[in-house]
Design an enzyme around this catalytic site. Structure first.
Site, PDB file in Angstrom:
ATOM      1  N   ILE A 194       0.831  -1.199   0.000  1.00 15.47           N
ATOM      2  CA  ILE A 194       0.000   0.000   0.000  1.00 15.47           C
ATOM      3  C   ILE A 194       0.868   1.252   0.000  1.00 15.47           C
ATOM      4  O   ILE A 194       0.536   2.266  -0.576  1.00 15.47           O
ATOM      5  CB  ILE A 194      -0.893   0.029   1.255  1.00 15.47           C
ATOM      6  N   ARG A 201       9.177  11.721  20.718  1.00 14.79           N
ATOM      7  CA  ARG A 201       8.689  10.712  19.791  1.00 14.79           C
ATOM      8  C   ARG A 201       7.391  11.203  19.179  1.00 14.79           C
ATOM      9  O   ARG A 201       6.357  11.259  19.841  1.00 14.79           O
ATOM     10  CB  ARG A 201       8.488   9.384  20.519  1.00 14.79           C
ATOM     11  N   ALA A 251      19.054   3.128  20.710  1.00 14.49           N
ATOM     12  CA  ALA A 251      18.643   2.132  19.717  1.00 14.49           C
ATOM     13  C   ALA A 251      18.580   2.754  18.341  1.00 14.49           C
ATOM     14  O   ALA A 251      18.535   3.978  18.204  1.00 14.49           O
ATOM     15  CB  ALA A 251      17.264   1.571  20.083  1.00 14.49           C
ATOM     16  N   GLU A 296      24.940   2.767  17.317  1.00 16.92           N
ATOM     17  CA  GLU A 296      23.916   3.598  17.964  1.00 16.92           C
ATOM     18  C   GLU A 296      24.378   4.065  19.347  1.00 16.92           C
ATOM     19  O   GLU A 296      24.129   5.205  19.722  1.00 16.92           O
ATOM     20  CB  GLU A 296      22.595   2.835  18.061  1.00 16.92           C
ATOM     21  N   GLU A 333      21.550  14.238  11.983  1.00 22.41           N
ATOM     22  CA  GLU A 333      21.165  15.661  11.966  1.00 22.41           C
ATOM     23  C   GLU A 333      19.694  15.895  12.332  1.00 22.41           C
ATOM     24  O   GLU A 333      19.315  16.979  12.743  1.00 22.41           O
ATOM     25  CB  GLU A 333      21.512  16.339  10.637  1.00 22.41           C
ATOM     26  N   GLU A 367      18.207  14.107  14.729  1.00 26.32           N
ATOM     27  CA  GLU A 367      18.049  13.478  16.045  1.00 26.32           C
ATOM     28  C   GLU A 367      18.428  14.482  17.129  1.00 26.32           C
ATOM     29  O   GLU A 367      19.540  14.995  17.130  1.00 26.32           O
ATOM     30  CB  GLU A 367      19.034  12.294  16.157  1.00 26.32           C
TER      31      GLU A 367
END
Length: 189
Positions: A16, A66, A78, A95, A141, A143
């Site tokens: 989809i 988030r 993570a 990470e 960049e 984050e």
């Protein structure tokens, strides 16, 4: 096997949406009773996470916003695998370094978690990192991250009172706490 009568068979699969990170699928499946149903799900490349444990018993966590849940979360470092099949340990090391600046002398696999079995095939590989040495953070960049350290016991409390809600972090914190208390008992007994 014992669960044969639970298996759903894919009859047809359509993509989809194909994004940078996620592929959304809509499948027709044959149910165990012979009827058909639709299954919408998200294909994910997989991820790796690290619970970094300092010698003083604190763990290193990251605070970040988030967007999907519109909240700042407290999480273990993570990130997603760059390509499906990338070595998860290599990803975990990268990470940890990028998000926190820490390097670890020792890694140990704790668990592999299926994060959201109702709509995604994401597997996240979670490692315990010890023998840590600090360095310089270098987030992506897009984050924005605050690094914070917290005693493992406080993190357990934060899970129990609902301040830590991220699934991989909940699992890693509780699992590590259980291990550490088993180690304590072992040393005493």
């Amino acid at each position: 096997g014992m669960d044969e009568d639970l298996i759903e068979q894919c009859l047809k699969s359509e993509e989809i949406y194909k994004g940078n990170l996620l592929h959304v699928k809509r499948d027709r499946v044959k149910l165990p009773n012979g009827r058909e149903a639709a299954r919408e799900w998200v294909k994910h490349p997989g991820a790796a996470a690290v619970i970094p444990l300092l010698p003083d018993g604190q763990i290193v966590l990251v605070r970040q916003y988030r967007y999907p849940i519109q909240a700042v979360t407290l999480e273990i470092p993570a990130g997603k695998l760059d390509v499906p099949g990338e070595d998860p340990l290599g990803c975990a090391k990268r990470e940890l370094r990028e998000e926190t600046g820490y390097e670890a002398g020792r890694y140990e696999k704790l668990l592999t978690l299926a994060t959201t079995v109702g709509f995604s095939d994401e597997w996240i590989h979670i490692y315990l990192a010890t023998a840590l040495s600090p360095g310089k953070q270098s987030p992506d960049e897009d984050e924005f991250i605050h690094v914070t350290a917290m005693p493992l016991s406080k993190a357990v409390q934060a899970v129990l009172d609902g301040r830590i809600v991220d699934s991989k972090t909940v699992a890693a914190v509780l699992l590590l706490a259980r291990r550490e208390s088993a180690n304590e008992r072992g040393r005493r007994g």
